[in-house]
Design a protein around this motif. Structure first.
Motif, PDB file in Angstrom:
ATOM      1  N   TRP A  43     -22.351  23.061  -1.683  1.00  0.00           N
ATOM      2  CA  TRP A  43     -22.933  21.764  -1.320  1.00  0.00           C
ATOM      3  C   TRP A  43     -23.675  21.812   0.005  1.00  0.00           C
ATOM      4  CZ3 TRP A  43     -18.365  17.875  -2.344  1.00  0.00           C
ATOM      5  CH2 TRP A  43     -18.259  17.642  -3.716  1.00  0.00           C
ATOM      6  N   PHE A  44     -23.076  22.498   0.995  1.00  0.00           N
ATOM      7  CA  PHE A  44     -23.635  22.452   2.342  1.00  0.00           C
ATOM      8  C   PHE A  44     -24.291  23.746   2.806  1.00  0.00           C
ATOM      9  CE2 PHE A  44     -20.217  19.247   2.226  1.00  0.00           C
ATOM     10  CZ  PHE A  44     -20.996  18.124   2.458  1.00  0.00           C
ATOM     11  N   PHE A  45     -24.215  24.808   1.992  1.00  0.00           N
ATOM     12  CA  PHE A  45     -24.882  26.053   2.365  1.00  0.00           C
ATOM     13  C   PHE A  45     -25.840  26.532   1.280  1.00  0.00           C
ATOM     14  CE2 PHE A  45     -25.162  30.701   2.503  1.00  0.00           C
ATOM     15  CZ  PHE A  45     -25.805  30.839   3.719  1.00  0.00           C
ATOM     16  N   PHE A  46     -25.320  26.861   0.101  1.00  0.00           N
ATOM     17  CA  PHE A  46     -26.164  27.473  -0.919  1.00  0.00           C
ATOM     18  C   PHE A  46     -27.238  26.542  -1.458  1.00  0.00           C
ATOM     19  CE2 PHE A  46     -22.746  30.669  -1.184  1.00  0.00           C
ATOM     20  CZ  PHE A  46     -23.534  31.788  -0.994  1.00  0.00           C
ATOM     21  N   MET A  47     -26.913  25.283  -1.723  1.00  0.00           N
ATOM     22  CA  MET A  47     -27.944  24.365  -2.214  1.00  0.00           C
ATOM     23  C   MET A  47     -29.076  24.196  -1.204  1.00  0.00           C
ATOM     24  SD  MET A  47     -25.935  21.432  -4.322  1.00  0.00           S
ATOM     25  CE  MET A  47     -25.143  21.789  -5.896  1.00  0.00           C
ATOM     26  N   PRO A  48     -28.762  23.945   0.081  1.00  0.00           N
ATOM     27  CA  PRO A  48     -29.865  23.852   1.049  1.00  0.00           C
ATOM     28  C   PRO A  48     -30.659  25.147   1.197  1.00  0.00           C
ATOM     29  CG  PRO A  48     -27.885  22.859   1.953  1.00  0.00           C
ATOM     30  CD  PRO A  48     -27.484  23.556   0.679  1.00  0.00           C
ATOM     31  N   VAL A  49     -29.968  26.295   1.206  1.00  0.00           N
ATOM     32  CA  VAL A  49     -30.660  27.579   1.355  1.00  0.00           C
ATOM     33  C   VAL A  49     -31.618  27.818   0.187  1.00  0.00           C
ATOM     34  CG1 VAL A  49     -30.268  30.084   1.289  1.00  0.00           C
ATOM     35  CG2 VAL A  49     -28.957  28.661   2.839  1.00  0.00           C
ATOM     36  N   MET A  50     -31.233  27.344  -0.995  1.00  0.00           N
ATOM     37  CA  MET A  50     -32.073  27.541  -2.179  1.00  0.00           C
ATOM     38  C   MET A  50     -33.135  26.450  -2.323  1.00  0.00           C
ATOM     39  SD  MET A  50     -29.142  28.920  -4.763  1.00  0.00           S
ATOM     40  CE  MET A  50     -30.241  29.140  -6.143  1.00  0.00           C
ATOM     41  N   GLY A  51     -33.251  25.577  -1.322  1.00  0.00           N
ATOM     42  CA  GLY A  51     -34.288  24.557  -1.329  1.00  0.00           C
ATOM     43  C   GLY A  51     -33.915  23.287  -2.063  1.00  0.00           C
ATOM     44  N   THR A  59     -32.660  17.752  -5.964  1.00  0.00           N
ATOM     45  CA  THR A  59     -32.683  18.061  -7.395  1.00  0.00           C
ATOM     46  C   THR A  59     -33.033  16.794  -8.179  1.00  0.00           C
ATOM     47  OG1 THR A  59     -30.331  17.575  -7.701  1.00  0.00           O
ATOM     48  CG2 THR A  59     -30.920  19.853  -7.118  1.00  0.00           C
ATOM     49  N   ALA A  60     -33.302  16.962  -9.456  1.00  0.00           N
ATOM     50  CA  ALA A  60     -33.645  15.811 -10.301  1.00  0.00           C
ATOM     51  C   ALA A  60     -32.471  14.842 -10.433  1.00  0.00           C
ATOM     52  CB  ALA A  60     -34.084  16.290 -11.682  1.00  0.00           C
ATOM     53  N   ASN A  61     -31.241  15.365 -10.396  1.00  0.00           N
ATOM     54  CA  ASN A  61     -30.063  14.525 -10.563  1.00  0.00           C
ATOM     55  C   ASN A  61     -28.966  15.011  -9.608  1.00  0.00           C
ATOM     56  OD1 ASN A  61     -27.937  12.969 -11.452  1.00  0.00           O
ATOM     57  ND2 ASN A  61     -28.299  13.363 -13.623  1.00  0.00           N
ATOM     58  N   PRO A  62     -29.031  14.602  -8.337  1.00  0.00           N
ATOM     59  CA  PRO A  62     -28.061  15.091  -7.348  1.00  0.00           C
ATOM     60  C   PRO A  62     -26.593  14.868  -7.721  1.00  0.00           C
ATOM     61  CG  PRO A  62     -29.876  14.016  -6.237  1.00  0.00           C
ATOM     62  CD  PRO A  62     -30.049  13.759  -7.708  1.00  0.00           C
ATOM     63  N   PRO A  63     -26.202  13.690  -8.242  1.00  0.00           N
ATOM     64  CA  PRO A  63     -24.785  13.548  -8.608  1.00  0.00           C
ATOM     65  C   PRO A  63     -24.339  14.569  -9.655  1.00  0.00           C
ATOM     66  CG  PRO A  63     -25.803  11.388  -8.504  1.00  0.00           C
ATOM     67  CD  PRO A  63     -26.909  12.407  -8.409  1.00  0.00           C
ATOM     68  N   PHE A  64     -25.203  14.872 -10.614  1.00  0.00           N
ATOM     69  CA  PHE A  64     -24.860  15.848 -11.648  1.00  0.00           C
ATOM     70  C   PHE A  64     -24.751  17.251 -11.051  1.00  0.00           C
ATOM     71  CE2 PHE A  64     -25.965  18.793 -15.124  1.00  0.00           C
ATOM     72  CZ  PHE A  64     -24.917  18.497 -15.980  1.00  0.00           C
ATOM     73  N   ALA A  65     -25.665  17.597 -10.148  1.00  0.00           N
ATOM     74  CA  ALA A  65     -25.614  18.921  -9.494  1.00  0.00           C
ATOM     75  C   ALA A  65     -24.312  19.075  -8.716  1.00  0.00           C
ATOM     76  CB  ALA A  65     -26.819  19.104  -8.578  1.00  0.00           C
ATOM     77  N   CYS A  66     -23.928  18.040  -7.995  1.00  0.00           N
ATOM     78  CA  CYS A  66     -22.674  18.090  -7.227  1.00  0.00           C
ATOM     79  C   CYS A  66     -21.473  18.133  -8.155  1.00  0.00           C
ATOM     80  CB  CYS A  66     -22.587  16.890  -6.291  1.00  0.00           C
ATOM     81  SG  CYS A  66     -23.704  17.000  -4.897  1.00  0.00           S
ATOM     82  N   PHE A  67     -21.512  17.345  -9.211  1.00  0.00           N
ATOM     83  CA  PHE A  67     -20.401  17.314 -10.167  1.00  0.00           C
ATOM     84  C   PHE A  67     -20.210  18.680 -10.815  1.00  0.00           C
ATOM     85  CE2 PHE A  67     -19.026  16.737 -14.608  1.00  0.00           C
ATOM     86  CZ  PHE A  67     -17.746  16.262 -14.375  1.00  0.00           C
ATOM     87  N   MET A  68     -21.304  19.311 -11.229  1.00  0.00           N
ATOM     88  CA  MET A  68     -21.191  20.619 -11.880  1.00  0.00           C
ATOM     89  C   MET A  68     -20.651  21.676 -10.923  1.00  0.00           C
ATOM     90  SD  MET A  68     -21.690  20.151 -14.977  1.00  0.00           S
ATOM     91  CE  MET A  68     -21.551  21.852 -15.449  1.00  0.00           C
ATOM     92  N   ALA A  69     -21.082  21.629  -9.670  1.00  0.00           N
ATOM     93  CA  ALA A  69     -20.542  22.568  -8.680  1.00  0.00           C
ATOM     94  C   ALA A  69     -19.044  22.326  -8.503  1.00  0.00           C
ATOM     95  CB  ALA A  69     -21.280  22.418  -7.351  1.00  0.00           C
ATOM     96  N   LEU A  70     -18.644  21.056  -8.464  1.00  0.00           N
ATOM     97  CA  LEU A  70     -17.222  20.726  -8.321  1.00  0.00           C
ATOM     98  C   LEU A  70     -16.420  21.220  -9.520  1.00  0.00           C
ATOM     99  CD1 LEU A  70     -14.911  19.309  -6.829  1.00  0.00           C
ATOM    100  CD2 LEU A  70     -15.590  17.197  -8.007  1.00  0.00           C
ATOM    101  N   VAL A  71     -16.932  21.013 -10.711  1.00  0.00           N
ATOM    102  CA  VAL A  71     -16.230  21.463 -11.917  1.00  0.00           C
ATOM    103  C   VAL A  71     -16.101  22.981 -11.936  1.00  0.00           C
ATOM    104  CG1 VAL A  71     -16.415  21.648 -14.441  1.00  0.00           C
ATOM    105  CG2 VAL A  71     -16.819  19.454 -13.318  1.00  0.00           C
TER     106      VAL A  71
END
Length: 89
Positions: A43-51, A59-71
């Protein structure tokens, strides 16, 4: 992908070190907690580093991106805990 798998090995080594220090135990509960806590890294390193921004806000759907990383991190952490439990037990 090689870097991703290398990071997974480092997570496992860190979990083992926490077990050796008596901070966590091998098992589902502690593994799941570890996995949930570890989601801060993407959430705080890899996503920002990857733009993709902090917590995937670009991203197109930030809640979904965060949810999938959490899962995924929850499943990985649970697997670590159960895996170490199987080896230790």
């Amino acid at each position: 992908w090689c870097l991703h798998y290398a990071v997974a090995v480092l997570y496992a080594a860190f979990y083992w070190a926490l077990m050796e220090a008596g901070i966590v135990n091998a098992g589902l509960r502690d593994g799941l907690i570890f996995g949930i806590a570890s989601v801060c890294v993407p959430w705080f390193f890899f996503m920002p580093v990857m733009g993709n921004g902090i917590m995937g806000h670009k991203t197109a759907n930030p809640p979904f991106a965060c949810f999938m990383a959490l899962v995924m991190h929850s499943v990985f952490g649970a697997a670590l805990g159960v895996g170490f439990s199987a080896v230790a037990g």
